[in-house]
Design a protein around this motif. Structure first.
Motif, PDB file in Angstrom:
ATOM      1  N   PHE A 142     -10.846   3.744  -3.097  1.00 25.99           N
ATOM      2  CA  PHE A 142     -10.885   4.372  -1.776  1.00 25.99           C
ATOM      3  C   PHE A 142     -12.350   4.448  -1.370  1.00 25.99           C
ATOM      4  CE2 PHE A 142     -10.796   7.454   1.539  1.00 25.99           C
ATOM      5  CZ  PHE A 142      -9.513   7.435   2.070  1.00 25.99           C
ATOM      6  N   THR A 143     -12.703   3.770  -0.287  1.00 25.88           N
ATOM      7  CA  THR A 143     -14.081   3.739   0.180  1.00 25.88           C
ATOM      8  C   THR A 143     -14.149   4.322   1.582  1.00 25.88           C
ATOM      9  OG1 THR A 143     -14.051   1.606   1.336  1.00 25.88           O
ATOM     10  CG2 THR A 143     -14.267   1.540  -1.085  1.00 25.88           C
ATOM     11  N   GLU A 144     -15.352   4.313   2.163  1.00 27.28           N
ATOM     12  CA  GLU A 144     -15.500   4.834   3.520  1.00 27.28           C
ATOM     13  C   GLU A 144     -14.885   3.907   4.555  1.00 27.28           C
ATOM     14  OE1 GLU A 144     -18.639   1.844   3.059  1.00 27.28           O
ATOM     15  OE2 GLU A 144     -17.888   3.467   1.773  1.00 27.28           O
ATOM     16  N   ALA A 145     -14.584   2.647   4.186  1.00 24.69           N
ATOM     17  CA  ALA A 145     -14.082   1.673   5.150  1.00 24.69           C
ATOM     18  C   ALA A 145     -12.666   1.196   4.863  1.00 24.69           C
ATOM     19  CB  ALA A 145     -15.016   0.461   5.203  1.00 24.69           C
ATOM     20  N   TYR A 146     -12.226   1.270   3.605  1.00 22.72           N
ATOM     21  CA  TYR A 146     -10.910   0.760   3.253  1.00 22.72           C
ATOM     22  C   TYR A 146     -10.420   1.432   1.989  1.00 22.72           C
ATOM     23  CZ  TYR A 146     -13.040  -2.027  -0.477  1.00 22.72           C
ATOM     24  OH  TYR A 146     -13.712  -2.414  -1.612  1.00 22.72           O
ATOM     25  N   ALA A 147      -9.115   1.282   1.749  1.00 23.86           N
ATOM     26  CA  ALA A 147      -8.514   1.738   0.503  1.00 23.86           C
ATOM     27  C   ALA A 147      -7.570   0.646   0.012  1.00 23.86           C
ATOM     28  CB  ALA A 147      -7.746   3.036   0.699  1.00 23.86           C
ATOM     29  N   VAL A 148      -7.457   0.518  -1.306  1.00 26.35           N
ATOM     30  CA  VAL A 148      -6.477  -0.373  -1.918  1.00 26.35           C
ATOM     31  C   VAL A 148      -5.631   0.455  -2.873  1.00 26.35           C
ATOM     32  CG1 VAL A 148      -6.068  -2.395  -3.364  1.00 26.35           C
ATOM     33  CG2 VAL A 148      -7.980  -2.390  -1.740  1.00 26.35           C
ATOM     34  N   LEU A 149      -4.323   0.467  -2.654  1.00 29.86           N
ATOM     35  CA  LEU A 149      -3.374   1.126  -3.551  1.00 29.86           C
ATOM     36  C   LEU A 149      -2.576   0.028  -4.252  1.00 29.86           C
ATOM     37  CD1 LEU A 149      -4.063   3.349  -1.401  1.00 29.86           C
ATOM     38  CD2 LEU A 149      -1.754   4.217  -1.738  1.00 29.86           C
ATOM     39  N   PRO A 150      -2.934  -0.324  -5.479  1.00 30.53           N
ATOM     40  CA  PRO A 150      -2.187  -1.372  -6.174  1.00 30.53           C
ATOM     41  C   PRO A 150      -0.760  -0.913  -6.479  1.00 30.53           C
ATOM     42  CG  PRO A 150      -4.290  -0.912  -7.250  1.00 30.53           C
ATOM     43  CD  PRO A 150      -4.046   0.189  -6.280  1.00 30.53           C
ATOM     44  N   LYS A 151       0.103  -1.879  -6.718  1.00 30.60           N
ATOM     45  CA  LYS A 151       1.503  -1.548  -6.975  1.00 30.60           C
ATOM     46  C   LYS A 151       1.656  -0.632  -8.185  1.00 30.60           C
ATOM     47  CE  LYS A 151       2.488  -5.755  -9.672  1.00 30.60           C
ATOM     48  NZ  LYS A 151       3.322  -6.981  -9.726  1.00 30.60           N
ATOM     49  N   GLY A 152       0.730  -0.710  -9.135  1.00 35.09           N
ATOM     50  CA  GLY A 152       0.823   0.119 -10.332  1.00 35.09           C
ATOM     51  C   GLY A 152       0.596   1.593 -10.088  1.00 35.09           C
ATOM     52  N   THR A 153       0.086   1.950  -8.895  1.00 34.46           N
ATOM     53  CA  THR A 153      -0.108   3.368  -8.590  1.00 34.46           C
ATOM     54  C   THR A 153       1.177   4.032  -8.091  1.00 34.46           C
ATOM     55  OG1 THR A 153      -0.753   2.965  -6.287  1.00 34.46           O
ATOM     56  CG2 THR A 153      -2.498   2.898  -7.938  1.00 34.46           C
ATOM     57  N   MET A 154       2.188   3.239  -7.759  1.00 36.06           N
ATOM     58  CA  MET A 154       3.412   3.796  -7.161  1.00 36.06           C
ATOM     59  C   MET A 154       4.409   4.115  -8.270  1.00 36.06           C
ATOM     60  SD  MET A 154       3.549   1.479  -3.719  1.00 36.06           S
ATOM     61  CE  MET A 154       1.981   0.990  -2.993  1.00 36.06           C
ATOM     62  N   ARG A 155       4.166   5.236  -8.925  1.00 38.33           N
ATOM     63  CA  ARG A 155       4.955   5.705 -10.062  1.00 38.33           C
ATOM     64  C   ARG A 155       5.762   6.935  -9.675  1.00 38.33           C
ATOM     65  NH1 ARG A 155       4.663   1.821 -14.214  1.00 38.33           N
ATOM     66  NH2 ARG A 155       2.546   0.996 -14.314  1.00 38.33           N
ATOM     67  N   ASP A 156       6.604   7.374 -10.589  1.00 37.25           N
ATOM     68  CA  ASP A 156       7.431   8.550 -10.310  1.00 37.25           C
ATOM     69  C   ASP A 156       6.594   9.775  -9.983  1.00 37.25           C
ATOM     70  OD1 ASP A 156       9.548   6.910 -10.930  1.00 37.25           O
ATOM     71  OD2 ASP A 156      10.043   7.881 -12.833  1.00 37.25           O
ATOM     72  N   ILE A 157       5.460   9.912 -10.651  1.00 38.51           N
ATOM     73  CA  ILE A 157       4.678  11.149 -10.552  1.00 38.51           C
ATOM     74  C   ILE A 157       4.047  11.344  -9.180  1.00 38.51           C
ATOM     75  CG2 ILE A 157       2.476  10.209 -11.371  1.00 38.51           C
ATOM     76  CD1 ILE A 157       2.182  12.751 -13.078  1.00 38.51           C
ATOM     77  N   VAL A 158       3.951  10.267  -8.371  1.00 40.62           N
ATOM     78  CA  VAL A 158       3.315  10.398  -7.057  1.00 40.62           C
ATOM     79  C   VAL A 158       4.319  10.289  -5.908  1.00 40.62           C
ATOM     80  CG1 VAL A 158       1.072   9.606  -7.868  1.00 40.62           C
ATOM     81  CG2 VAL A 158       2.721   7.931  -7.034  1.00 40.62           C
ATOM     82  N   THR A 159       5.596  10.478  -6.188  1.00 42.70           N
ATOM     83  CA  THR A 159       6.582  10.460  -5.112  1.00 42.70           C
ATOM     84  C   THR A 159       6.606  11.796  -4.374  1.00 42.70           C
ATOM     85  OG1 THR A 159       8.300  11.078  -6.687  1.00 42.70           O
ATOM     86  CG2 THR A 159       8.063   8.725  -6.177  1.00 42.70           C
TER      87      THR A 159
END
Length: 289
Positions: free
Chosen positions: A25-42
């Motif tokens: 996560f930067t001042e201009a863009y963010a990248v959320l890779p598929k591996g971040t989409m886990r049960d704990i962040v629903t």
């Protein structure tokens, strides 16, 4: 899993996996890779049964301010008779797995993978999973910026597989866009499209423009230039760009690289904090404030 429409399934990584990933996560863009989409962040929403979601974009002051984007996961028998609680919110739904039973203003529709719905603000709609498979779909929301003299947009129920992509000029069809809305229809203040680049195709310059972007990779992989950085992305990753973030792309193959793209369009730039990003409250009186 449908190779054209990647969708997260959650789960939880094992204790033996490395912590390192491509999330940034930067001042201009963010990248959320598929591996971040886990049960704990629903997350969960009021009035939705047997449903969870991943929030992959939300308005943030000083970053992207116009939209939110969810990946919804609805179990068989789940859904909602009151899905939207904000009367100013317009929506785009895009199905990636399963079948959505959508009712809009009393009319029933069945959305399968590739299915798209545009729902103007104030529309009465419900959505349920009446099938036997889990339903997963993107839900993009924006506060509609109404303009005096322009009618509200119409409800649209479409499927990308019925639409011929429009090739970018002088690319030999290697770079194309599937458009659900006529770009000249100024009633719309946002576009959600699908961009497809064939293996080896490029976005050959650093696009730098006012539109905010949400880019969810449906299929394939690429090297993407974001601001001053090159990042590798693949199916299931999400990129979130604030206005004027430079961007370019090189599709890596071996198959097509495709992403679902959001951008805000067709409106004057807000000069006061009472319009799009900060909707005027009902009964708001500027002089009284």
């Amino acid at each position: 899993m449908n190779n054209k429409y990647y969708a997260p399934h959650g789960g939880h990584p094992g204790q033996d996996q490395l912590l390192t990933d491509r999330a940034v996560f930067t001042e201009a863009y963010a990248v959320l890779p598929k591996g971040t989409m886990r049960d704990i962040v629903t997350s969960y929403l009021p009035f939705w049964a047997a449903t969870r979601l991943w929030v992959i974009a939300r308005p943030l002051s000083g970053f992207s301010e116009t939209f939110s984007q969810y990946i919804m996961e609805v179990q068989p028998g789940g859904g909602s008779d009151r899905p939207e609680t904000d009367g100013d919110a317009e929506a785009v739904l895009f199905v990636v797995e399963g079948t959505a039973s959508l009712t809009v203003n009393g009319e029933h529709h069945s959305l399968t993978p590739g299915g798209y719905a545009y729902l103007p603000s104030g529309t009465q709609w419900t959505l349920h999973n009446r099938g036997s498979e889990v339903l997963r779909f993107h839900w993009i929301r924006k506060a509609y910026d109404a303009i005096d003299g322009l009618d509200a947009p119409d409800v649209l129920i479409l499927n990308e597989n019925d639409i011929t992509p429009a090739a970018m000029p002088e690319t030999g069809g290697k770079w194309a866009t599937t458009r659900f809305v006529d770009p000249l229809d100024l009633r719309h203040d946002m576009h959600v499209t699908i961009v497809t680049l064939q293996p080896g195709a490029v976005i050959p310059f650093l696009e730098t423009h006012v539109m905010e972007h949400g880019l969810y990779v449906l299929e394939g992989k690429a090297a993407y230039r974001l601001n001053s950085d090159w990042v590798e992305v693949e199916a299931g990753d999400f990129m979130w760009l604030r206005a004027f973030c430079p961007q370019a792309c090189y599709a890596g193959g071996p198959g097509p690289f495709r992403y679902l793209l959001y951008k805000d369009v067709n409106r004057h730039m807000a000069l006061r904090p009472t319009s799009v990003a900060y909707p005027r409250r009902k009964g708001f009186n500027l002089a009284a404030e």
